[in-house]
Design an enzyme around this catalytic site. Structure first.
Site, PDB file in Angstrom:
ATOM      1  N   GLY A   1     -17.373 -44.020 -67.280  1.00  0.00           N
ATOM      2  CA  GLY A   1     -18.581 -43.225 -67.071  1.00  0.00           C
ATOM      3  C   GLY A   1     -19.768 -44.058 -66.610  1.00  0.00           C
ATOM      4  CG  HIS A   2     -23.543 -42.020 -66.058  1.00  0.00           C
ATOM      5  ND1 HIS A   2     -24.416 -41.069 -65.616  1.00  0.00           N
ATOM      6  CD2 HIS A   2     -23.276 -41.722 -67.342  1.00  0.00           C
ATOM      7  CE1 HIS A   2     -24.686 -40.251 -66.606  1.00  0.00           C
ATOM      8  NE2 HIS A   2     -24.016 -40.610 -67.650  1.00  0.00           N
ATOM      9  CG  ASN A   3     -26.060 -45.878 -66.874  1.00  0.00           C
ATOM     10  OD1 ASN A   3     -26.105 -44.697 -66.561  1.00  0.00           O
ATOM     11  ND2 ASN A   3     -26.815 -46.794 -66.308  1.00  0.00           N
TER      12      ASN A   3
END
Lengths: 328, 328, 328
Positions: free
Chosen positions: C221-223
């Site tokens: 996922g993002h980050n």
């Protein structure tokens, strides 16, 4: 779309006992709910019986126990679901893509294609790949070098066949790649779903038996062997070096861990993780039952210490702000 | 990148109450930690309050309860997260790809594209596909024949829309394919993540409502109906013929089995498998709590015989070498 | 395929102690079971010892404790698996694809490629993407604008790097898209499996450390930040804003929820869902044990009310026909 057929013509081709007007003209299949004139529908399973009364289908396929539930022209047979599938095949040829290689496909040297093979746009076939007669690869399928696909295969978009297995040797806190030099060998009459991945073997081959059906987003690890006529539902997976027997059924999202052996005719329920070999046919399940969150929370807390031996844990709740506030 | 805006210009467009210097110039959004001069940041949730003191942002978006926590120029509003999203949209147009059909995309006859549609390289659209105004298909999206995508869709790379559902009829230990002749119908304002797959209906259609948001690697089975504004996180899935209500939220990796009905406003926790219909809004969870392996092993052994009725099992431990050694 | 080597040449290059005829000619590696003349095999783990007696390999790699189990020419070393991996690399160069950009790949302006990079057919690289020396992207990899891949990467077919993270702000029963303006930054010596997806950061970047190994169909996922030399097996995933330490191992199908922190050297068992941060190295498991369905059913029913507090549930069994019949 294929030409219309009379009910008599259908029964002549596929068998079954015809009850009612043999000249009833059928153009297409439909579900009991959405059928209209020219449609044939089917009844399988007691749950759908109430829909039979209201259907506007011109004819219906059903089993002998249900024969008198309708006045519609009908075909009575032993296995209405399979019979209906064959009726639908008459009207809807399974492979919707024209034979031939799309100009936007990329074939490496030494690719061997059987008769009437269809290769969709954006497919990439590596060196020495072979594909058997009447197989269809939908757009954007990748087959790595050396892999073989049998006859009458249907491979859906985005599938990747023959990428490297996950072979790594640990050494001083790092990983050394183990070259993956086996192939993927796929039998006849196999269907492979969209974005499914089947890894090539590490040294020996990964083998998919005849008649195996794989749904979407399935992962088959290196050196697996999947027995003939086994069916796996979406998002399930088999880790490396595991063998499945014939006619197994694997539910959606189920996972079978590596280096195991699963016997013929085993059924794995959806969402189950299998961590031991299975030696006896039957249905196997391991699924935490879903409940309202508050009930789950209490039960899960009890489960965490079921054997009464829980030690101080290395896991920590990320946020305790509410409790903090309560105590503050 | 878009032109800079003053805080006053932002508030004029999006509302909210401005506190501090209205001429503060904003060039881009950033998180509290990484912001610098020219950046606007936001505060949502108590957990991030400590970061507010140290931020180097030029301005911040926050709610009334947090208004006095900073001296920075700020916009006070009811929903800082949504407000900030709209600020970011001013500086970062959602669709990063130019309108038009990339020359390396492949469109079959009869494809209908709305105004300002963007079709990326390597996309393949089958016969009769339609895509609504202002939609963006990133590279390598495949849409099978007959499927429809509404307006303002964002479809990420590798998504496959309209592949055959997993329709098989068992017959004498083999599988007969049930042709999948329904379509996929996708509403307006839908986002579909990378490598997500949505199967076409068996006979009726698979339907994705307006405003549905699907993350990466999601699988939607044939004949599902996903209600408007439902959001599903990565790697979740819905098996065939299940309907989800409106405004549902499905956590990462959760799975909803087939032929179920989930009501509006149901929330399914991450990792949960739903095997029954849900008739009442609320949060549902079914997740085996992770623990240190030794604790888990003891608790799982107790769980295997919780009801005191375990019979001789067909599963076998693959390796008993340690135990064997101990006894030897 | 590479030229044959003598056992002496192999030991000269890779070290180890040679026992037996140094002129033994080796052409390729193979498993103990399938090896024949000209093959070198290896023994790692007690379980495979019985296969050693029957192998037809010309030579074998093994550890000192197993040195006397065979009369075959052999190389004795500390880490037979890693040693064997390096032997295999001599005969099977890791990257099977020629250097250069395939004419059917699509590169946006501003793409920067290192020396000897190989970009397969159907790859799409967005604006400003950079790829380090000696990296190989197999066919149909998509890298969105601005993302960076280090040196010696191997990225398998269908991987999508840099698609938007799942960033949504709720507002009045709908979702407002949060533009995802971070990038994906990938270190050196990373391998990424087929159809794996790594999302770009929301505002900051998603970071994959040096030497990370990701199997097929993984979702990051993002980050997220994945520490150096961490390995994740097939179909596992990490939700947004979670950081994993160095040298972690994540089993097949395991999921780590969002906004967590996992320390160095944590091992997550296959199929486990991690919902809390982990602060102490060790192995963590949370897996409902699979059993025969009837046993599972009774135990799961007991589990549903383990804390004795289950309230009336919102979940309903889909079919009660059998019970209905019994009572009727």
């Amino acid at each position: 779309m294929a030409a219309p057929l009379t009910l008599a013509q259908i029964a002549a081709r596929l068998g079954g006992r015809l009850v009612g007007a043999p000249q009833t003209l059928i153009r297409q299949v439909a579900s009991l709910q959405s059928a209209g004139p020219g449609h044939i529908s089917f009844l399988a399973g007691r749950a759908l019986r109430p829909l039979l009364a209201g259907t506007r289908a011109s004819a219906v396929v059903l089993g002998a126990p249900d024969e008198r539930l309708t006045e519609l022209p009908r075909i009575v047979c032993d296995n209405p679901h399979a019979y209906f599938a064959r009726v639908s095949q008459l009207f809807n040829p399974a492979v919707a893509q024209e034979a031939g290689v799309h100009p936007a496909a990329v074939l490496a040297p030494g690719v061997r294609l059987g008769a009437r093979v269809s290769i969709g746009a954006g497919c990439v076939l590596g060196e020495g790949v072979s594909v058997g007669d009447d197989s269809c690869l939908y757009p954007r399928v990748v087959v790595y070098a050396g892999c073989r696909i049998g006859a009458r295969a249907i491979v859906h978009a985005g599938a990747v066949i023959g990428a490297d297995g996950f072979g790594l040797a640990p050494e001083a806190g790092r990983w050394v790649k183990v070259p993956q030099i086996g192939r993927v060998l796929i039998g006849d009459d196999v269907e492979i779903g969209a974005n499914t991945t089947i890894d090539r073997g590490a040294m020996d081959d990964t083998v998919i038996g005849d008649g195996v059906k794989l749904d979407n987003q399935i992962q088959i690890g290196h050196n697996c062997r999947i027995g003939a006529h086994t069916a796996m539902a979406g998002c399930s997976g088999v880790a490396g070096s595991t063998s499945l027997g014939e006619r197994c059924m694997v539910g959606a999202g189920a996972r079978i861990l590596g280096h195991l052996s699963i016997c013929d005719d085993a059924r794995i329920s959806a969402g189950t993780v299998v961590s031991r070999s299975i030696r006896r046919a039957g249905t196997y399940t391991g699924l935490y039952p879903a409940q309202e969150h508050a009930s789950w929370k209490r039960n899960a807390a009890a489960l965490r210490n079921l054997a009464g031996t829980e030690k101080r844990q290395g896991t920590v709740r990320a946020k305790r702000k509410r409790k903090g506030k309560k105590n503050g």
